[in-house]
Write an enzyme that holds these catalytic residues in place. Structure first.
Site, PDB file in Angstrom:
ATOM      1  N   LYS A 105       0.820  -1.234   0.000  1.00 25.81           N
ATOM      2  CA  LYS A 105       0.000   0.000   0.000  1.00 25.81           C
ATOM      3  C   LYS A 105       0.842   1.267   0.000  1.00 25.81           C
ATOM      4  CE  LYS A 105      -4.090  -2.072   2.153  1.00 25.81           C
ATOM      5  NZ  LYS A 105      -3.590  -3.439   2.400  1.00 25.81           N
ATOM      6  N   ARG A 106       1.803   1.320  -0.905  1.00 25.44           N
ATOM      7  CA  ARG A 106       2.647   2.503  -1.003  1.00 25.44           C
ATOM      8  C   ARG A 106       1.930   3.608  -1.774  1.00 25.44           C
ATOM      9  NH1 ARG A 106       4.930  -0.115   2.552  1.00 25.44           N
ATOM     10  NH2 ARG A 106       7.150  -0.582   2.560  1.00 25.44           N
TER      11      ARG A 106
END
Length: 306
Positions: A105-106
């Site tokens: 989840k960057r």
């Protein structure tokens, strides 16, 4: 990589992904004891226990499934030693020819986004040489910063034949606080879905699907039905099945008419199956066999609605 994922889903007849999201509380006592006897009750001991636990599950289920999804936070909580266990897990899964979806989840911009993309999906230059650092096949990406945050990932995906899954409509209860807000008369998740479709237009594989996929929770089936139409060429990663309340009957519209287009995740429902009443007879010693049976049951459940 999207073509490999589609191929393996067809081969296994299993549109599912096992979430390798271990907590120490899931790990059988005998595995923890062995690790602690060698390394003590330390971060290194915890990481060793998690790695051995993961290895047992992967050994038990790898022939049944196309992919795994390790959630990096479950490893980062143990610091550098946890990240070593994450890397061992990724490498071991790839040695079993599993597609690895890194749930990271960057979301950032410019050189920072590019560094995330290179670190997880690409190759980093060191003098005259290049290295693949983590080496996953897909990564989850947060789109909140817009195209500036996504384009570096898409560029690396094209170069390295990798893929991403962009958060569109997540499975958690409070997701609607932002994602359901109306913008120009439409909920925000629909606008993000349209952007995912746009970002992925130039990354279509031979399978007919794009390397730019979407995350759409199983807990919101009506929204999933709408998003399937908005993103016809995007694979949908579907969290929220099982432990979070998503049911197989709710998922039929996440798939296209070809029976493809989505892959459904289950994490603790599989990796901690032995703790459920349904699989309690397996016991701690056979925790991995319980996970295998949970995979078999999930495949049957999902395929019953397709």
């Amino acid at each position: 990589m999207i073509d490999k994922l589609v191929k393996k889903i067809k081969e296994t007849k299993a549109p599912i992904v096992v979430g390798l999201d271990p907590m120490l509380s899931y790990v059988p006592e005998y595995i923890k004891k062995t690790a602690f006897d060698e390394y003590g009750e330390t971060l290194e001991g915890a990481a060793e226990a998690i790695w051995q636990y993961n290895k047992g599950i992967v050994d038990a289920v790898h022939d049944l499934i196309p992919a795994v999804k390790p959630q990096i936070a479950m490893y980062e909580q143990f610091g550098i030693e946890g990240l070593k266990a994450f890397q061992k897990t990724v490498d071991y899964c790839k040695s079993k020819d599993l597609v690895v979806i890194a749930d990271i989840k960057r979301g950032d911009i410019g050189s920072t986004s590019a560094a995330y993309a290179v670190g997880h999906l690409g190759k980093v230059a060191v003098g005259s040489k290049t290295y693949s650092a983590f080496g996953e096949d897909f990564a989850t990406v947060n789109p909140y910063l817009g195209t500036d945050g996504i384009k570096p990932f898409v560029d690396v995906c094209k170069e390295e034949k990798k893929g991403i899954f962009v958060l569109v409509k997540t499975s958690n209860p409070s997701s609607g606080e932002f994602q359901d807000r109306l913008v120009d008369g439409k909920p925000l998740y629909e606008l993000v879905g349209a952007m995912v479709n746009e970002w992925g237009k130039d990354a279509i594989g031979e399978s007919g699907y794009s390397s730019v996929g979407a995350v759409v929770g199983a807990t919101y089936p009506e929204m999933g039905k709408v998003l399937r139409k908005i993103m016809p060429k995007s694979f949908i990663l579907v969290p929220g099945y099982g432990a979070q309340g998503g049911k197989a009957a709710d998922l039929v519209h996440y798939f296209n008419e070809d029976g493809l287009g989505a892959i459904v995740n289950s994490s603790r429902g599989i990796i901690a199956a032995y703790k459920q009443e349904k699989y309690a007879s397996f016991g701690e010693a056979n925790y991995a066999d319980a996970s295998r049976q949970a995979v078999v049951d999930m495949i049957e459940d999902i395929n019953s609605v397709l």
